[in-house]
Write an enzyme that holds these catalytic residues in place. Structure first.
Site, PDB file in Angstrom:
ATOM      1  N   MET A   1     -11.733   2.033  -3.789  1.00 48.29           N
ATOM      2  CA  MET A   1     -12.159   2.939  -4.864  1.00 48.29           C
ATOM      3  C   MET A   1     -13.559   3.516  -4.607  1.00 48.29           C
ATOM      4  O   MET A   1     -14.332   3.678  -5.545  1.00 48.29           O
ATOM      5  CB  MET A   1     -12.157   2.203  -6.216  1.00 48.29           C
ATOM      6  CG  MET A   1     -10.774   1.775  -6.644  1.00 48.29           C
ATOM      7  SD  MET A   1     -10.767   0.739  -8.113  1.00 48.29           S
ATOM      8  CE  MET A   1     -11.094  -0.872  -7.429  1.00 48.29           C
TER       9      MET A   1
ATOM     10  N   GLY B   1      -3.020   5.469   3.247  1.00 53.00           N
ATOM     11  CA  GLY B   1      -2.643   4.666   4.405  1.00 53.00           C
ATOM     12  C   GLY B   1      -1.241   4.090   4.294  1.00 53.00           C
ATOM     13  O   GLY B   1      -0.764   3.794   3.196  1.00 53.00           O
TER      14      GLY B   1
ATOM     15  N   ASP C   1       2.194   1.058 -12.022  1.00 53.25           N
ATOM     16  CA  ASP C   1       0.927   1.797 -11.986  1.00 53.25           C
ATOM     17  C   ASP C   1       1.035   3.042 -11.110  1.00 53.25           C
ATOM     18  O   ASP C   1       1.981   3.195 -10.349  1.00 53.25           O
ATOM     19  CB  ASP C   1      -0.175   0.897 -11.423  1.00 53.25           C
ATOM     20  CG  ASP C   1      -0.680  -0.094 -12.453  1.00 53.25           C
ATOM     21  OD1 ASP C   1      -0.291   0.028 -13.626  1.00 53.25           O
ATOM     22  OD2 ASP C   1      -1.443  -0.993 -12.079  1.00 53.25           O
TER      23      ASP C   1
ATOM     24  N   PRO D   1       0.790  -1.235   0.000  1.00 48.46           N
ATOM     25  CA  PRO D   1       0.000   0.000   0.000  1.00 48.46           C
ATOM     26  C   PRO D   1       0.823   1.287   0.000  1.00 48.46           C
ATOM     27  O   PRO D   1       0.256   2.373  -0.101  1.00 48.46           O
ATOM     28  CB  PRO D   1      -0.807  -0.118   1.296  1.00 48.46           C
ATOM     29  CG  PRO D   1      -0.013  -1.030   2.166  1.00 48.46           C
ATOM     30  CD  PRO D   1       0.768  -1.942   1.277  1.00 48.46           C
TER      31      PRO D   1
ATOM     32  N   THR E   1      -2.306  -6.212   0.526  1.00 49.97           N
ATOM     33  CA  THR E   1      -3.391  -5.452  -0.080  1.00 49.97           C
ATOM     34  C   THR E   1      -3.785  -4.274   0.825  1.00 49.97           C
ATOM     35  O   THR E   1      -3.563  -4.306   2.041  1.00 49.97           O
ATOM     36  CB  THR E   1      -4.599  -6.370  -0.365  1.00 49.97           C
ATOM     37  OG1 THR E   1      -5.535  -5.656  -1.156  1.00 49.97           O
ATOM     38  CG2 THR E   1      -5.261  -6.863   0.906  1.00 49.97           C
ATOM     39  N   ALA E   2      -4.348  -3.240   0.203  1.00 50.08           N
ATOM     40  CA  ALA E   2      -4.654  -2.010   0.959  1.00 50.08           C
ATOM     41  C   ALA E   2      -5.496  -2.311   2.198  1.00 50.08           C
ATOM     42  O   ALA E   2      -5.240  -1.753   3.267  1.00 50.08           O
ATOM     43  CB  ALA E   2      -5.374  -1.023   0.051  1.00 50.08           C
TER      44      ALA E   2
ATOM     45  N   GLY F   1       0.183  -1.628  -7.218  1.00 50.46           N
ATOM     46  CA  GLY F   1      -0.064  -1.283  -5.818  1.00 50.46           C
ATOM     47  C   GLY F   1      -0.761  -2.428  -5.097  1.00 50.46           C
ATOM     48  O   GLY F   1      -1.538  -3.177  -5.693  1.00 50.46           O
ATOM     49  N   GLY F   2      -0.478  -2.569  -3.822  1.00 54.84           N
ATOM     50  CA  GLY F   2      -1.157  -3.583  -3.005  1.00 54.84           C
ATOM     51  C   GLY F   2      -0.834  -4.983  -3.465  1.00 54.84           C
ATOM     52  O   GLY F   2       0.326  -5.335  -3.693  1.00 54.84           O
ATOM     53  N   ASP F   3      -1.868  -5.784  -3.616  1.00 48.86           N
ATOM     54  CA  ASP F   3      -1.722  -7.141  -4.132  1.00 48.86           C
ATOM     55  C   ASP F   3      -2.231  -7.166  -5.572  1.00 48.86           C
ATOM     56  O   ASP F   3      -3.294  -6.612  -5.854  1.00 48.86           O
ATOM     57  CB  ASP F   3      -2.546  -8.128  -3.285  1.00 48.86           C
ATOM     58  CG  ASP F   3      -2.374  -9.538  -3.798  1.00 48.86           C
ATOM     59  OD1 ASP F   3      -1.435 -10.214  -3.339  1.00 48.86           O
ATOM     60  OD2 ASP F   3      -3.153  -9.964  -4.678  1.00 48.86           O
TER      61      ASP F   3
ATOM     62  N   LYS G   1      -3.196   4.580 -15.120  1.00 48.45           N
ATOM     63  CA  LYS G   1      -4.480   4.071 -14.649  1.00 48.45           C
ATOM     64  C   LYS G   1      -4.987   4.854 -13.446  1.00 48.45           C
ATOM     65  O   LYS G   1      -5.503   4.310 -12.492  1.00 48.45           O
ATOM     66  CB  LYS G   1      -4.435   2.574 -14.318  1.00 48.45           C
ATOM     67  CG  LYS G   1      -4.319   1.713 -15.534  1.00 48.45           C
ATOM     68  CD  LYS G   1      -5.324   0.613 -15.554  1.00 48.45           C
ATOM     69  CE  LYS G   1      -4.895  -0.723 -15.237  1.00 48.45           C
ATOM     70  NZ  LYS G   1      -4.013  -1.319 -14.473  1.00 48.45           N
TER      71      LYS G   1
HETATM   72  N1  SAH Z   1      -4.412  -3.992  -5.900  1.00 53.60           N
HETATM   73  C1  SAH Z   1      -4.620  -2.960  -4.920  1.00 53.60           C
HETATM   74  C2  SAH Z   1      -5.938  -2.240  -5.106  1.00 53.60           C
HETATM   75  C3  SAH Z   1      -6.068  -1.486  -6.396  1.00 53.60           C
HETATM   76  S1  SAH Z   1      -7.578  -0.585  -6.488  1.00 53.60           S
HETATM   77  C4  SAH Z   1      -4.493  -3.548  -3.514  1.00 53.60           C
HETATM   78  O1  SAH Z   1      -4.469  -4.767  -3.363  1.00 53.60           O
HETATM   79  O2  SAH Z   1      -4.442  -2.773  -2.568  1.00 53.60           O
HETATM   80  C5  SAH Z   1      -7.065   1.001  -5.910  1.00 53.60           C
HETATM   81  C6  SAH Z   1      -7.728   1.335  -4.594  1.00 53.60           C
HETATM   82  O3  SAH Z   1      -7.024   0.730  -3.516  1.00 53.60           O
HETATM   83  C7  SAH Z   1      -7.704   2.804  -4.245  1.00 53.60           C
HETATM   84  O4  SAH Z   1      -8.720   3.515  -4.899  1.00 53.60           O
HETATM   85  C8  SAH Z   1      -7.935   2.755  -2.758  1.00 53.60           C
HETATM   86  O5  SAH Z   1      -9.287   2.477  -2.469  1.00 53.60           O
HETATM   87  C9  SAH Z   1      -7.136   1.536  -2.373  1.00 53.60           C
HETATM   88  N2  SAH Z   1      -5.778   1.888  -1.892  1.00 53.60           N
HETATM   89  C10 SAH Z   1      -4.626   1.429  -2.386  1.00 53.60           C
HETATM   90  N3  SAH Z   1      -3.577   1.914  -1.673  1.00 53.60           N
HETATM   91  C11 SAH Z   1      -4.110   2.688  -0.711  1.00 53.60           C
HETATM   92  C12 SAH Z   1      -3.555   3.465   0.346  1.00 53.60           C
HETATM   93  N4  SAH Z   1      -2.236   3.532   0.559  1.00 53.60           N
HETATM   94  N5  SAH Z   1      -4.405   4.148   1.155  1.00 53.60           N
HETATM   95  C13 SAH Z   1      -5.730   4.087   0.971  1.00 53.60           C
HETATM   96  N6  SAH Z   1      -6.315   3.373  -0.014  1.00 53.60           N
HETATM   97  C14 SAH Z   1      -5.518   2.673  -0.837  1.00 53.60           C
END
Ligand code: SAH
Length: 279
Positions: A187, A216, A52, A29, A135-136, A105-107, A74
Site C-alpha cells: 500500500m 503481480g 474484498d 495475489p 501473501t503479495a 486478497g493474499g493472506d 475496501k
Molecule cells: N492481505 C494482503 C494484503 C492486503 S493490503 C496480502 O497478504 O497480500 C493491499 C496491498 O497488497 C496492495 O495495496 C498492494 O500493496 C499489495 N498487493 C496485493 N496484491 C497485489 C498484487 N497482485 N500486485 C501488487 N501488489 C499487491
C-alpha cells in the site's frame, strides 16, 4: 487407498452442522493457480462468499454457481462497507446457519484485518477457520524474479504498510534502513516519493535498487525498477496504478537474470498441466 485424496476430501468437506461457520480464506495475489487446494474446495462449496476488492475475477470464477456473492469493497478512499458492517454481516450470516467464505486478497493475516474480523467472531461465539494464502510479498516477488532473501544480499526481509496516516509516515525508518535487508512495502504507491526519501535520509544509499510491481502474478503484471533516487519519478512516468507492491534492496538487481514470467505463456502451460493431471 489413496491417502492424499482421502485427506483432501476430509479436510475440505464443509461443516454440515446446523450452525453456520466462517472460513477466512486467503485468495493469494491474483493468479488463481496460487490458491491452496483448501481454498479452492471451500469456494466451490460455500453458500455465501464475502469478498474484498483485491480478489481477482479469475479467483471469483471458482465460486459455486449457487453461492451468494457479497462485495465488501475496501478500495483505498472508497470503503464500500465499513469494517464494523462487515463484522456484523459475518456474525449475522453465521447465526442464520450459513457456511460463509470470507475471501481476502493474499493472506488474511497480513495487512488484511483478518485478525480483527476473527476477534469479532470469537467474541460472538461463532465457529471459524483460517485458510492462509500466498501473501503479495511472496507471490509478487516470485513472479517478478526478485528473491526476497539471498545469502549474498539479504539475510532478513521486513514487510511494512506504506499506508501513511494523514500523509505522515510513522515507520521505524532507522530499522528499515539497515543493510543486508529487503524491505517490502504494501500500500505504498501514493507515498512512494516520501518513502524513498525517508529511507535515504536514514542511511540507505540513493543508488539502492528498488522496484514497484503492479498487479503481480496477473497477465497485466508490470514492473518498474530503479533506485531510491529515481524510482518515484519512473513509476509516475509509467503511470502505474494500484495494487502495487514496492521492494527495496540489493536483491532487486537479481531480476536482471531471474525475470522469468511471460504472461502470454501461462495459459498454454496451465492447459498442459491440467491435461496431465486429469489424464
Ligand atoms: N492481505 C494482503 C494484503 C492486503 S493490503 C496480502 O497478504 O497480500 C493491499 C496491498 O497488497 C496492495 O495495496 C498492494 O500493496 C499489495 N498487493 C496485493 N496484491 C497485489 C498484487 N497482485 N500486485 C501488487 N501488489 C499487491
Amino acid at each position: 487407498m489413496n491417502t492424499c485424496v482421502d485427506l483432501a476430501a476430509s479436510v475440505l468437506r464443509m461443516d454440515r452442522a446446523q450452525h453456520g461457520k466462517v472460513y477466512l480464506v486467503g485468495a493469494g495475489p491474483g493468479d488463481p493457480e496460487l490458491l491452496t487446494m483448501k481454498a479452492c474446495r471451500l469456494l466451490a462449496a460455500a453458500e455465501v462468499v464475502v469478498y474484498d476488492n483485491l480478489v481477482s475475477p479469475q479467483v471469483l470464477d471458482l465460486v459455486g454457481p449457487d453461492a451468494r456473492r457479497i462485495y465488501a469493497g475496501k478500495e483505498r478512499n472508497h470503503h464500500t462497507m465499513k469494517q464494523g458492517e462487515i463484522n456484523e454481516l459475518l456474525v449475522r450470516l453465521a447465526r442464520r446457519g450459513r457456511q460463509v467464505v470470507r475471501l481476502k486478497g493474499g493472506d488474511p493475516f497480513v495487512f488484511g484485518r483478518g485478525g480483527e474480523e476473527m476477534q469479532e467472531l470469537a467474541a460472538a461465539g461463532i465457529a471459524f477457520e483460517v485458510v492462509p494464502g500466498i501473501t503479495a510479498a511472496c507471490g509478487v516477488s516470485a513472479y517478478a524474479g526478485i528473491p526476497l532473501t539471498h545469502r549474498d544480499h539479504a539475510q532478513s526481509c521486513t514487510f511494512v504498510t506504506g499506508h501513511l496516516k494523514d500523509g505522515s509516515p510513522e515507520l521505524d525508518w532507522a530499522g528499515l534502513a539497515r543493510p543486508r535487508q529487503t524491505v517490502v512495502i504494501y500500500m505504498g504507491l501514493s507515498g512512494l516519493a516520501q518513502i524513498c526519501r525517508k529511507l535515504v535520509e536514514h542511511g540507505l544509499p540513493p543508488e539502492m535498487p528498488a522496484a514497484v510491481v503492479q498487479q503481480g502474478t496477473m497477465p497485466e503484471q508490470r514492473v518498474v525498477t530503479g533506485t531510491l533516487a529515481d524510482l518515484a519519478a519512473r513509476v509516475e512516468a509509467a503511470g502505474l496504478q494500484s495494487p502495487c507492491l514496492t521492494i527495496v534492496g540489493e536483491v532487486v538487481r537479481l531480476r536482471e537474470s531471474l525475470d522469468w514470467y511471460v504472461a502470454a505463456e501461462q495459459p498454454a502451460l496451465t492447459e498442459r498441466r491440467l491435461s496431465v493431471a486429469f489424464a
